[in-house]
Design a protein around this motif. Structure first.
Motif, PDB file in Angstrom:
ATOM      1  N   VAL A 181       0.476  -1.159   0.013  1.00 47.33           N
ATOM      2  CA  VAL A 181       0.207   0.194   0.021  1.00 47.33           C
ATOM      3  C   VAL A 181       1.065   1.055   0.493  1.00 47.33           C
ATOM      4  O   VAL A 181       0.670   2.156  -1.027  1.00 47.33           O
ATOM      5  CB  VAL A 181      -0.800  -0.166   1.651  1.00 47.33           C
ATOM      6  CG1 VAL A 181      -1.741   1.629   1.230  1.00 47.33           C
ATOM      7  CG2 VAL A 181      -2.308  -1.442   1.020  1.00 47.33           C
ATOM      8  N   ASP A 182       1.863   1.578   0.917  1.00 46.33           N
ATOM      9  CA  ASP A 182       2.802   2.253   1.096  1.00 46.33           C
ATOM     10  C   ASP A 182       4.326   2.282   0.078  1.00 46.33           C
ATOM     11  O   ASP A 182       5.139   1.831   0.692  1.00 46.33           O
ATOM     12  CB  ASP A 182       2.893   2.669   2.188  1.00 46.33           C
ATOM     13  CG  ASP A 182       3.983   4.252   2.029  1.00 46.33           C
ATOM     14  OD1 ASP A 182       4.508   4.912   1.231  1.00 46.33           O
ATOM     15  OD2 ASP A 182       4.464   4.451   3.749  1.00 46.33           O
ATOM     16  N   ARG A 184       6.313   4.229  -1.372  1.00 48.43           N
ATOM     17  CA  ARG A 184       6.924   5.449  -1.195  1.00 48.43           C
ATOM     18  C   ARG A 184       8.882   5.343  -1.860  1.00 48.43           C
ATOM     19  O   ARG A 184       9.474   5.979  -1.980  1.00 48.43           O
ATOM     20  CB  ARG A 184       6.705   6.882  -0.473  1.00 48.43           C
ATOM     21  CG  ARG A 184       5.512   7.258  -0.452  1.00 48.43           C
ATOM     22  CD  ARG A 184       5.346   7.756   1.007  1.00 48.43           C
ATOM     23  NE  ARG A 184       5.148   7.243   2.097  1.00 48.43           N
ATOM     24  CZ  ARG A 184       5.241   7.583   3.169  1.00 48.43           C
ATOM     25  NH1 ARG A 184       5.076   9.447   3.179  1.00 48.43           N
ATOM     26  NH2 ARG A 184       5.015   6.576   4.302  1.00 48.43           N
ATOM     27  N   PHE A 235      -3.984   5.178   5.557  1.00 46.21           N
ATOM     28  CA  PHE A 235      -3.429   5.523   4.537  1.00 46.21           C
ATOM     29  C   PHE A 235      -3.479   4.449   3.106  1.00 46.21           C
ATOM     30  O   PHE A 235      -3.696   4.697   1.555  1.00 46.21           O
ATOM     31  CB  PHE A 235      -1.868   4.007   4.822  1.00 46.21           C
ATOM     32  CG  PHE A 235      -0.595   4.146   5.143  1.00 46.21           C
ATOM     33  CD1 PHE A 235       1.051   4.742   4.803  1.00 46.21           C
ATOM     34  CD2 PHE A 235      -1.097   5.028   6.686  1.00 46.21           C
ATOM     35  CE1 PHE A 235       1.706   5.613   5.248  1.00 46.21           C
ATOM     36  CE2 PHE A 235       0.693   5.041   7.450  1.00 46.21           C
ATOM     37  CZ  PHE A 235       1.416   5.643   6.188  1.00 46.21           C
ATOM     38  N   THR A 239      -4.752   6.292  -0.463  1.00 42.07           N
ATOM     39  CA  THR A 239      -4.359   5.668  -1.536  1.00 42.07           C
ATOM     40  C   THR A 239      -5.216   5.094  -3.017  1.00 42.07           C
ATOM     41  O   THR A 239      -5.222   4.747  -3.844  1.00 42.07           O
ATOM     42  CB  THR A 239      -3.467   4.420  -1.319  1.00 42.07           C
ATOM     43  OG1 THR A 239      -4.346   3.354  -0.817  1.00 42.07           O
ATOM     44  CG2 THR A 239      -2.008   4.584  -0.601  1.00 42.07           C
ATOM     45  N   THR A 318      -4.780   2.542  -7.740  1.00 43.41           N
ATOM     46  CA  THR A 318      -4.417   2.891  -6.511  1.00 43.41           C
ATOM     47  C   THR A 318      -3.650   4.773  -6.582  1.00 43.41           C
ATOM     48  O   THR A 318      -3.050   4.589  -7.896  1.00 43.41           O
ATOM     49  CB  THR A 318      -3.731   2.254  -5.036  1.00 43.41           C
ATOM     50  OG1 THR A 318      -2.207   2.729  -5.661  1.00 43.41           O
ATOM     51  CG2 THR A 318      -4.204   0.856  -5.724  1.00 43.41           C
ATOM     52  N   ARG A 319      -3.897   4.855  -5.908  1.00 43.04           N
ATOM     53  CA  ARG A 319      -3.261   6.695  -5.804  1.00 43.04           C
ATOM     54  C   ARG A 319      -1.811   5.990  -4.756  1.00 43.04           C
ATOM     55  O   ARG A 319      -2.062   5.739  -3.859  1.00 43.04           O
ATOM     56  CB  ARG A 319      -3.437   8.005  -5.166  1.00 43.04           C
ATOM     57  CG  ARG A 319      -4.736   8.148  -6.258  1.00 43.04           C
ATOM     58  CD  ARG A 319      -5.369   9.308  -5.312  1.00 43.04           C
ATOM     59  NE  ARG A 319      -6.441   9.383  -4.381  1.00 43.04           N
ATOM     60  CZ  ARG A 319      -7.280   8.507  -3.721  1.00 43.04           C
ATOM     61  NH1 ARG A 319      -8.474   8.858  -4.961  1.00 43.04           N
ATOM     62  NH2 ARG A 319      -7.684   8.496  -2.629  1.00 43.04           N
ATOM     63  N   PRO A 320      -0.517   7.395  -5.012  1.00 43.49           N
ATOM     64  CA  PRO A 320       0.287   7.459  -4.315  1.00 43.49           C
ATOM     65  C   PRO A 320       0.228   8.044  -3.204  1.00 43.49           C
ATOM     66  O   PRO A 320      -0.274   8.319  -2.718  1.00 43.49           O
ATOM     67  CB  PRO A 320       1.558   7.512  -4.759  1.00 43.49           C
ATOM     68  CG  PRO A 320       0.701   8.999  -6.162  1.00 43.49           C
ATOM     69  CD  PRO A 320      -0.341   8.166  -6.098  1.00 43.49           C
ATOM     70  N   VAL A 321       1.158   7.092  -1.829  1.00 42.16           N
ATOM     71  CA  VAL A 321       1.115   8.171  -0.785  1.00 42.16           C
ATOM     72  C   VAL A 321       1.334   9.226  -0.640  1.00 42.16           C
ATOM     73  O   VAL A 321       2.167   9.211  -1.905  1.00 42.16           O
ATOM     74  CB  VAL A 321       2.206   7.362   0.858  1.00 42.16           C
ATOM     75  CG1 VAL A 321       1.629   8.282   1.985  1.00 42.16           C
ATOM     76  CG2 VAL A 321       0.483   5.860   0.849  1.00 42.16           C
TER      77      VAL A 321
END
Length: 488
Positions: A181-182, A184, A235, A239, A318-321
């Motif tokens: 999910v994260d 980065r 989170f 996302t 999904t979108r980035p954190v």
């Protein structure tokens, strides 16, 4: 499929060979939250059970209840080679004097009952206060004295990790959130680690337990009382929400069934296979189920091209954190259990203080303490009504130490932090900046300086001028001035 009997190991340095699955002790604080503490000998026996299975690298912190004391009892009963105890020091923000840093390290030594901390990991709340760099240099001195084997940091973004390394701090690790999910840490931070030789220790790989079969195909939870899940649900929300998260779970489930492992294994294996990652931190609920068998299955398979393609397809929905690693603790949206750290950050001391100008009720100034402010007669910054002017600022720590002499990008990061601190003292922030002017001495530094400037001002986009000059006073590579207007 054959499951290994021991976890994989990695030599991090001459001093440290670690289990690639570290046992995290943050849940000790949760177990002890009602006031009762774990008997340290009983706790040490629980830790010994992990160490006997090869999970002999333990991660803790000064605020994880009695975790350091429990680990100390384990170390006292262990022969050579003994288990490794990695701990974190999270001091209250303020000046980081030699005595303050030594006292922080000595407290860790006392609680662990050792002469040397295996890995001392430093956490700092906000980079506008330059004491974080002072602390790291003091820790470097204590490492030279033998009180620390290695130094790490926690939740540092790529820019400030790079700044510390460029300024000569021998950082071995950076502990950050990293999961399906994260993602980065797979970007700029991993790139930096490859260039510098620093490694990542990853936590949150299971998103507080959400990355498991238990949540596959389940409706979105409405009431969450578990602090860890409260944090990682934020989170998930930022996302793309529960439906997008279910896409990641479904992809991981297909991969898990293919390899005859668990979704948790797939999620953790994905992180472990990133070359910048030295190890993952898996939390232990002491006295309860150890999950040793499931964790060992991490080393029974590898993700192939098909697996990575399936996950990438799920990621695309999904979108980035937002931001870089660690930003969730320093700026909105605060992706923490409470969802808001503004009350905490508002209590942090500022490095500069604004003072009223005598006889002018619409004017304030900020002085940084440089001797040149009195000699030449200038201020770091002036506010007149709603307009703020910041003087040309260089990468100077303390009275006259030049930060990161050979690295223009790192100097720019330090300079902008200093400018933001002056603005903060006058009630402004980066979003209020309308113009910056940058003076550099080498055209070859343009890209590094521009990227450091864009990291802060990429969305704000103030007017900007950058010029190459014949030279700057001293061995500085960049000098920046700024203007801001308060519109609120």
């Amino acid at each position: 499929m054959t499951t290994p009997t021991r976890p994989d190991r990695l030599r991090l340095s001459d001093h440290l060979e670690i289990s690639r699955v570290l046992t995290g002790l943050w849940q000790v604080a949760d177990i002890e939250k009602d006031g009762a503490t774990i008997d340290p000998e009983i706790g040490a026996a629980w830790l010994a059970a992990y160490a006997d299975q090869g999970f002999d690298t333990f991660d803790m912190a000064d605020h994880y209840g009695s975790a350091e004391i429990i680990a100390g009892h384990l170390l006292a009963r262990s022969d050579t080679p003994r288990p490794l105890a990695f701990t974190k020091w999270c001091p209250a923000p303020g000046p980081m004097t030699r005595d303050a840093v030594r006292a922080g390290v000595e407290a860790r030594l006392e609680r662990l009952g050792v002469d040397r901390v295996d890995l001392l990991q430093f956490h700092w709340w906000g980079f506008q206060h330059p004491a974080w760099l002072d602390a790291l240099h003091e820790l470097t001195q204590l490492r030279a004295e033998g009180l620390i084997a290695e130094i790490g940091v926690t939740n540092f973004d790529a820019a400030h990790l790079d700044l510390a390394l460029a300024d000569g701090v021998p950082l071995l690790t950076n502990q950050v959130s990293f999961s399906l999910v994260d993602r980065r840490a797979a970007g700029a931070l991993s790139d930096l680690c490859h260039r510098r030789g620093t490694k990542l220790l990853a936590y949150g790989t299971l998103c507080g337990g959400f990355l498991s079969e238990r949540w596959l195909g389940q409706p979105e939870p409405e009431d969450i009382n578990d602090w860890s899940k409260m944090k990682y649900k934020r989170f998930i929300d930022v996302t793309g929400g529960w439906q997008a998260f279910q896409g990641i779970l479904a992809a991981a489930d297909k991969i898990a069934r293919k390899h005859e492992v668990s979704i948790a294994n797939v999620a953790t294996r994905w992180v472990l296979e990133h070359s910048a990652v030295a190890g993952v931190i898996v939390g232990a609920r002491l006295g309860e189920r150890m999950h040793v068998g499931d964790n060992l299955r991490l080393f029974s398979f590898q993700l192939d091209t098909e697996d990575h393609g399936r996950l990438e397809e799920a990621f695309s929905t999904t979108r980035p954190v937002p931001g870089d690693c660690g930003d969730e603790y320093r700026r909105p949206p605060f992706l923490t259990a409470s969802g808001d750290l503004s009350h905490h950050l508002d209590t942090m001391p500022l490095p500069f203080t604004a003072k009223d100008v005598a006889g002018r009720d619409d004017q304030q100034r900020v002085l940084s303490g440089s001797k040149w402010e009195d000699i030449a007669g200038y201020a770091r910054a002036q506010r007149i009504d709603n307009r703020i002017l910041v003087s040309g600022t260089t990468a100077t720590a303390g009275a006259d130490r030049i930060v990161a002499e050979a690295d223009a990008g790192a100097q720019t990061t330090f300079v902008i932090d200093k400018i933001l601190a002056a603005l903060d003292a006058l009630g402004a922030c980066a979003e209020d900046v309308i113009r910056t002017r940058i003076y550099i001495v080498d055209e070859a530094d343009v890209e590094a300086i521009s990227r450091a400037h864009g990291r802060v001002f990429g969305e704000i986009k103030p007017a900007n001028t950058l010029v190459v000059v014949a030279g700057l006073i001293g061995r500085y590579r960049v000098e920046i001035e700024a203007e801001a207007v308060l519109r609120r």
